[in-house]
Design a protein around this motif. Structure first.
Motif, short mmCIF file in Angstrom:
data_model
loop_
_atom_site.label_atom_id
_atom_site.label_comp_id
_atom_site.label_asym_id
_atom_site.label_seq_id
_atom_site.Cartn_x
_atom_site.Cartn_y
_atom_site.Cartn_z
N ALA A 162 91.59 19.88 129.22
CA ALA A 162 92.90 19.69 128.59
C ALA A 162 93.20 18.21 128.53
N VAL A 163 93.97 17.82 127.55
CA VAL A 163 94.30 16.42 127.36
C VAL A 163 95.78 16.26 127.04
N GLN A 164 96.39 15.22 127.58
CA GLN A 164 97.78 14.92 127.30
C GLN A 164 97.88 13.60 126.56
N ASP A 165 98.70 13.57 125.53
CA ASP A 165 99.02 12.34 124.81
C ASP A 165 100.53 12.37 124.59
N GLY A 166 101.25 11.73 125.49
CA GLY A 166 102.71 11.74 125.39
C GLY A 166 103.27 13.14 125.54
N GLN A 167 103.99 13.59 124.52
CA GLN A 167 104.62 14.91 124.56
C GLN A 167 103.71 16.02 124.06
N LEU A 168 102.46 15.69 123.79
CA LEU A 168 101.49 16.69 123.35
C LEU A 168 100.51 16.98 124.47
N ILE A 169 100.30 18.26 124.76
CA ILE A 169 99.33 18.68 125.75
C ILE A 169 98.52 19.83 125.15
N THR A 170 97.20 19.65 125.07
CA THR A 170 96.36 20.65 124.41
C THR A 170 95.14 20.97 125.27
N GLY A 171 94.68 22.23 125.16
CA GLY A 171 93.51 22.68 125.90
C GLY A 171 92.43 23.15 124.95
N GLN A 172 91.17 23.01 125.37
CA GLN A 172 90.05 23.23 124.45
C GLN A 172 89.73 24.68 124.17
N ASN A 173 89.75 25.54 125.18
CA ASN A 173 89.20 26.88 125.02
C ASN A 173 89.91 27.87 125.96
N PRO A 174 89.49 29.13 125.98
CA PRO A 174 90.20 30.11 126.81
C PRO A 174 90.23 29.79 128.30
N PHE A 175 89.33 28.95 128.74
CA PHE A 175 89.26 28.62 130.16
C PHE A 175 90.13 27.42 130.53
N SER A 176 90.99 27.00 129.62
CA SER A 176 91.78 25.79 129.80
C SER A 176 93.28 26.03 129.91
N ALA A 177 93.70 27.29 129.96
CA ALA A 177 95.14 27.59 130.01
C ALA A 177 95.80 27.03 131.26
N LYS A 178 95.16 27.20 132.41
CA LYS A 178 95.74 26.69 133.65
C LYS A 178 95.79 25.17 133.64
N ALA A 179 94.79 24.53 133.05
CA ALA A 179 94.76 23.07 132.98
C ALA A 179 95.93 22.56 132.14
N VAL A 180 96.22 23.24 131.04
CA VAL A 180 97.37 22.87 130.20
C VAL A 180 98.66 23.03 131.00
N ALA A 181 98.79 24.16 131.68
CA ALA A 181 100.00 24.43 132.47
C ALA A 181 100.19 23.39 133.55
N ASN A 182 99.12 23.02 134.23
CA ASN A 182 99.23 22.03 135.31
C ASN A 182 99.61 20.65 134.79
N LEU A 183 99.08 20.26 133.63
CA LEU A 183 99.48 19.00 133.03
C LEU A 183 100.95 19.03 132.63
N LEU A 184 101.40 20.17 132.09
CA LEU A 184 102.81 20.29 131.70
C LEU A 184 103.73 20.20 132.91
N ILE A 185 103.39 20.92 133.97
CA ILE A 185 104.23 20.88 135.18
C ILE A 185 104.28 19.47 135.74
N LYS A 186 103.16 18.78 135.76
CA LYS A 186 103.13 17.40 136.24
C LYS A 186 104.03 16.52 135.39
N ALA A 187 103.99 16.70 134.09
CA ALA A 187 104.82 15.91 133.18
C ALA A 187 106.30 16.21 133.38
N LEU A 188 106.63 17.48 133.56
CA LEU A 188 108.02 17.88 133.74
C LEU A 188 108.60 17.37 135.08
#
Length: 225
Positions: free
Chosen positions: A198-224
């Motif tokens: 998963a990658v974050q660029d400012g207010q955008l957070i995106t994950g590559q594939n089905p195995f990346s959902a938790k990675a997206v969530a963790n980046l979002l929680i960290k940002a929040l």
């Protein structure tokens, strides 16, 4: 504390074929588990509202936690049976929007102007736009206040062309996420096929594939936080 809006597909099959598709279950359940544990509540929306189908293949990749979420009355009712319509959503209630995947989204996410407006509103109030796997299709055509593609010049990721080939769906999908993202000016990032990324660029957070959902969530929680 504001909520997170989860976007789900209404598409039941691949284009003009009879092959079933829909939401990739784990891309919703794994994300929800992480954000719920961090204290955030979620709501569910789909382009048409109402029924949300599951991609049958996704059921092969579930764990106990995903099945517990799937079997809960809350998920069955609010997500899979009575998802909200975009028109019923008040963007001011949400701190982030999360576009789930499953191949179905390729048909009903990209050109939904109501979802695009919700995304723009959440970003304008300082929130986050997030996606995983094919869910990036929901961000490909969103534009900023200057009329430019939101992803232009930004680091993003999503289901890659190589992964689409491995999935055997390259000739079935209406477009390739990686190709359109690049065409719209994004810096498309990728790692090894089907590896968590998963990658974050400012207010955008995106994950590559089905195995990346938790990675997206963790980046979002960290940002929040």
């Amino acid at each position: 504390m504001k909520k997170i809006l989860i976007v789900l597909t209404n598409t039941t099959h691949y284009g003009d074929t009879n092959d079933a598709t829909g939401l990739w279950l784990g891309e919703a359940t794994e994300f929800i588990d992480v954000v719920n544990q961090a204290g955030y509540q979620v709501d569910y929306v789909s382009p048409q509202g109402g029924f949300v189908p599951l991609d049958p293949r996704s059921m092969k990749y579930t764990d106990a936690a995903s099945m517990a979420r799937y079997n809960s009355d809350d998920f069955q009712q609010r997500a899979l049976t009575h998802s909200q319509t975009p028109a019923s959503i008040d963007p001011t209630e949400y701190i982030a929007i999360y576009y789930t995947g499953g191949h179905g989204v390729m048909w009903d996410f990209p050109d939904n102007t109501e979802l695009q407006t919700i995304t723009q509103s959440i970003l304008a109030q300082g929130g986050y736009a997030t996606s995983v796997c094919h869910g990036i299709a929901g961000l490909l055509n969103v534009k900023d206040s200057d009329g430019q593609y939101l992803i232009s010049g930004r680091n993003v990721t999503g289901f890659t062309t190589a992964e689409e080939v491995l999935a055997g769906k390259r000739k079935v999908v209406p477009f390739l996420n990686q190709t359109v993202a690049t065409k719209h000016g994004a810096n498309f990032k990728r790692r090894r096929a089907y590896a968590e990324y998963a990658v974050q660029d400012g207010q955008l957070i995106t994950g590559q594939n089905p195995f990346s959902a938790k990675a997206v969530a963790n980046l979002l929680i960290k940002a929040l936080n």
